[in-house]
Design an enzyme around this catalytic site. Structure first.
Site, PDB file in Angstrom:
ATOM      1  N   ASP A  86       0.826  -1.210   0.000  1.00 25.97           N
ATOM      2  CA  ASP A  86       0.000   0.000   0.000  1.00 25.97           C
ATOM      3  C   ASP A  86       0.861   1.261   0.000  1.00 25.97           C
ATOM      4  O   ASP A  86       2.061   1.226   0.287  1.00 25.97           O
ATOM      5  CB  ASP A  86      -0.898  -0.034   1.248  1.00 25.97           C
ATOM      6  CG  ASP A  86      -2.205   0.720   1.052  1.00 25.97           C
ATOM      7  OD1 ASP A  86      -2.326   1.476   0.068  1.00 25.97           O
ATOM      8  OD2 ASP A  86      -3.119   0.539   1.882  1.00 25.97           O
ATOM      9  N   ASP A  95     -10.971   3.789  -1.072  1.00 26.81           N
ATOM     10  CA  ASP A  95     -11.480   2.864  -0.056  1.00 26.81           C
ATOM     11  C   ASP A  95     -13.005   2.841  -0.073  1.00 26.81           C
ATOM     12  O   ASP A  95     -13.655   3.862  -0.276  1.00 26.81           O
ATOM     13  CB  ASP A  95     -11.033   3.302   1.344  1.00 26.81           C
ATOM     14  CG  ASP A  95      -9.578   2.947   1.613  1.00 26.81           C
ATOM     15  OD1 ASP A  95      -8.869   2.588   0.668  1.00 26.81           O
ATOM     16  OD2 ASP A  95      -9.169   3.038   2.778  1.00 26.81           O
TER      17      ASP A  95
END
Length: 901
Positions: free
Chosen positions: A519, A579
């Site tokens: 990430d 997200d």
């Protein structure tokens, strides 16, 4: 490839005496042409400055008023200078012949050498055509050579020449011109562009289509909080200040690639009869870079989609003893209406994958399973993982998972990846990975290898590893805020690369993890000061992602927060959305009007649809996790929409709840979409709507269909060919959603028979409907609640023979079938179906069959479930012109059904 000049006379010579004169053999206009399938493709280097690209069949042409321009400055100055090269600066052209361009086979290339050095550099522009079955795109790039220095004559009477100031290069503009109607095609009624598809730089930003004249969605947070999430390619200051032609350049901007399209009826601005699906639209333009190893890049357009430009960013690199890297290849493709493969951007994306050695289809299987993040966030422990592991094992019959991902929260600080929170992981990461393996799953772990917390050991001990603000030796570069600030590590520093490789080797070789979720990868290429001052940000990222792939070996890498084009060929899965979250849209105190990167279900759904063409071409798309628990603020129909979009796009599928909170009805819905098809459905209105409302998947046993169409799923022999549609209502209010006639027409060319109507099965409502499609009549509409979705399966009625219509076991109404056989005799017939999965989710399943008999004869039907006869297992649900439709209830183990009449 043919090279020729249309005129033999000597062209105008630039008046600058320092430039070499154009040799007599070179004259303008200069033409490069190809003929493919009786179509002429032409690149014309014009007399008035730039070039024109067109094809004999295209309704549009592209012009550029230059060959190249750059923006540059002294390193110590904020004054930006610009240099423009035009066709009049060409000294000669060289036919390079057929050259291997990675992934594109051999391409005929022509090199134009330009005069007029700047920064001690001379540019060369290389053009070529890529030969494809239905078009011939133009590709080109710019390379640099050092100009020969003028000899310095020493004279004691002349004062010494002061040293030249250090110079930096900011941008190179490869195209600056217009999109125009071809005078050879409908000059009185030109087909005008109406929409533009844009994509952001990395995983989390907006991707989608915007109508001409409407504002492109941008992030709502101030740049200090969100700017670095979106800082990919950059335009030169002349465009940013709207200086170029005063045409609102930069009104639209897209990182890496873009598509400009027409809705099929845009003459003189009239949109009253505009297309409802892309295939019914007009001409289109696809423009983008084939890689981002040298530069991050930006495609820009003005408000009316008349003026376009392509910029490669050099990020203020110092021009040193060696020339800057050449730009990546740019791709320009004009497409006729209705003449492309499955998607307008298909050729470009296929070439992008091939050029970067992406495995197509991806070699690694899809990751399906559970992730710890969206219920526990950082508050995880070994007990949390193990408890959910047991729940996942218990649901194995319904949800055939293969991976468990331990997300953020196990370490004490970002950067100190081997420093575990005290007392929460008694078995250590190696022991936890072993437990996951023993339970029958691949262990996965989350890392942000190029990010570090301010107080982390790595940041305190190695301040020289941190990317700094330009011109500062101490101030860290801005990383954007994800509820905290963090540092980015400099990938041009060899010590950082070795450190990151050791982190990955520890996770893979010592701990035993087989899936890596990596990430915040954009942290490796923040705007700022790095060790190698001649490296662009794209080159820094290429060092970073190459090192990660090398250290990881063959394990499954999921990229996240990662520059998209720069990751092609290195990752197996890629997050392609912001997200997700427990609400459909952002909520207060966040700016609820944000359309870019704030966590919410809408962002996840939109990008999963709009970036679906990337999946299975470049990698497996990761649409982010599904949230099934009842404790979120998501409605039932919003949850169903998330499941529908994930299933139809066939990307990765990870649940992220405390599984003890998930009810059996929602587990059943997951059972209906697993296993995944491994075939992504196509959004049919991607280039018409910001959030597509219609997706299509073809299911077939016909080898010809399987060969020719990307969105085609192979099913058991004998089942035939049919279409699965995803219908979506993204409005707040309930509305009736119809299937456009264009969508049905697309199904016809896959072998669907229209003469006898269609069986229509609504998957989520479990309802059957006969649809008379004779003469083009359609009544497929379904009422869908706001933010809701439905899956509609349409199978052509085959008269005189029995048919398996489908079941509630799998949304495709066919993938659950292992073997299918039709039998018959003079007085009746038989359908034999053997299943490859059992009813899941703890609920009874229903299978639907078409039997070609009259309703009065229904008592003749005998159902055999698992070879046991039953006279009461079915009920008649519809009577249609050719026979009746019966539903058969399945409970518990059900490996086969025979229907005899």
């Amino acid at each position: 490839m043919k090279l020729f000049s249309k005129k033999k006379q000597k062209p105008e010579i630039p008046t600058n005496p320092t430039l070499p004169k154009i040799p007599p053999r070179f004259s303008l206009p200069f033409v490069i042409s190809e003929t493919v399938n009786n179509e002429s493709i032409t690149l014309k280097i014009t007399e008035d400055g730039g070039f024109i690209y067109h094809t004999s069949s295209s309704e549009w042409i592209v012009t550029s008023n230059q060959l190249l321009s750059i923006s540059y400055s002294e390193a110590s100055s904020n004054k930006i200078l610009e240099k423009i090269w035009t066709s009049k600066d060409v000294t000669h052209a060289t036919d390079l012949g057929k050259i291997d361009v990675e992934g594109l086979r051999k391409v005929n290339l022509v090199e134009l050498t330009l005069s007029g050095p700047v920064l001690g550099l001379l540019p060369k522009v290389i053009f070529g055509f890529v030969t494809l079955p239905i078009s011939c795109p133009l590709i080109w790039k710019v390379s640099w050579v050092k100009a020969e220095a003028e000899p310095v004559v020493s004279d004691s009477s002349t004062p010494p020449v002061p040293p030249s100031p250090q110079m930096v290069l900011h941008t190179a503009t490869l195209l600056r011109g217009s999109l125009m109607s071809s005078p050879d095609h409908h000059p009185d009624h030109p087909e005008l562009p109406t929409h533009i598809y844009t994509s952001s730089w990395q995983s989390w930003g907006f991707a989608g289509t915007t109508p001409k004249g409407k504002a492109q969605p941008r992030h709502a947070l101030p740049d200090i909080f969100a700017g670095e999430f979106h800082r990919g390619g950059e335009a030169p200051p002349s465009e940013a200040s709207d200086a170029w032609l005063g045409k609102n350049m930069g009104w639209y901007s897209s990182d890496g690639f873009a598509a400009i399209t027409s809705n099929g009826n845009s003459s003189h601005g009239c949109h009253s009869e505009a297309a409802l699906v892309d295939s019914a639209g007009g001409p289109s333009l696809v423009l983008g870079m084939l890689s981002q190893k040298s530069n991050f890049s930006l495609v820009t357009a003005n408000r009316d989609l008349e003026f376009i430009a392509v910029h490669s960013s050099y990020d203020g690199v110092i021009v040193g003893a060696t020339p800057p890297p050449p730009t990546d290849f740019c791709w320009l493709q004009l497409l006729e209406p209705h003449n492309y493969k499955d998607e307008i951007m298909a050729d470009y994306l296929d070439a992008l994958g091939a050029h970067n050695k992406a495995k197509n289809p991806p070699a690694q299987p899809l990751s399906i399973g559970w992730c710890s993040w969206y219920d526990y966030y950082e508050k995880i422990s070994e007990d949390v993982i193990v408890n959910n592991l047991k729940k996942l094992q218990a649901s194995k019959d319904s949800f055939d998972a293969n991976v468990v991902v331990v997300d953020d929260g196990y370490m004490t600080s970002w950067g100190d990846w081997d420093s575990l929170k005290p007392g929460l992981f008694p078995s250590g990461m190696k022991g936890l990975a072993s437990s996951i393996k023993e339970a029958g799953f691949k262990p996965g772990v989350w890392l942000a290898p190029f990010a570090a917390d301010k107080g982390s050991k790595i940041a305190v001990e190695h301040p020289d590893w941190i990317i700094k603000v330009k011109g500062s030796k101490t101030k860290p570069a801005n990383s954007a805020n994800c509820a905290k600030w963090f540092y980015g590590l400099d990938a041009t520093n060899p010590a950082v690369i070795e450190h990151v490789k050791n982190v990955i080797r520890t996770a893979v070789q010592d701990w035993g993890f087989e899936v890596l979720k990596l990430d915040f990868l954009y942290a490796s290429c923040l705007k700022g000061e790095r060790m190698d001052k001649e490296a662009t940000r794209a080159q820094a990222y290429n060092k970073a992602i190459s090192a990660l792939r090398e250290a990881a070996g063959d394990v499954f890498i999921i990229g996240c927060g990662a520059p998209l084009l720069g990751s092609v060929g290195y990752v197996d899965g890629m997050r392609i959305s912001a997200d997700t979250g427990p609400t459909f849209a952002p909520t207060f105190p966040m700016p609820w009007w944000d359309q870019a990167n704030l966590p919410c279900l809408r962002s996840m759904i939109r990008n999963t649809l709009t970036r679906s063409p990337l999946s299975h071409r470049l990698w497996h798309n990761d649409p982010d996790c599904l949230l099934l628990r009842d404790t979120t603020k998501l409605s039932e129909h919003e949850v169903i929409s998330a499941i529908t979009v994930a299933a139809m796009s066939s990307g990765m599928l990870l649940l992220s709840d405390d599984l003890s909170k998930v009810g059996s009805s929602r587990i059943k819905k997951i059972a209906m979409v697993t296993p995944p098809t491994n075939v992504p459905a196509i959004p049919l209105d991607l280039h018409l709507n910001k959030m597509p409302t219609l997706t299509q998947l073809i299911c077939t046993d016909d080898p010809g269909c399987l060969k020719n169409h990307r969105n085609t799923l192979k099913v058991a022999e004998g089942l035939g060919t049919w279409t699965v549609f995803g219908l979506h209502n993204w409005n707040k209010a309930t509305s009736t959603v119809q299937l456009p006639e264009g969508g049905i027409k697309m199904g016809r060319k896959h072998g669907s028979v229209m003469d006898h109507g269609h069986h229509c099965f609504y998957v989520w409502s479990g309802k059957y409907k006969y649809v008379n499609t004779l003469g083009g009549a359609l009544d497929v509409g379904v009422q869908i609640k706001g933010h809701g979705s439905e899956i509609v399966v349409m199978k052509p009625v085959v008269p005189g023979t029995g048919q398996y219509i489908g079941s509630t076991m799998h949304f495709t109404c066919g993938m659950e079938v292992k073997r299918y056989k039709l039998g018959g005799k003079a007085t009746g017939g038989e359908i034999e179906v053997e299943f490859n999965k059992s009813p899941g989710g703890g609920e009874a399943d229903i299978a639907f069959f078409f039997v070609p008999i009259q309703p009065s004869e229904c008592k003749k039907i005998i159902i055999h479930i698992n070879d046991r006869a039953s006279y009461n297992a079915h009920r008649v649900v519809a009577s249609i012109p050719e026979g009746i439709v019966v539903a058969v209830k399945m409970q518990g183990e059900c490996s086969s059904i025979n229907v005899v009449w």
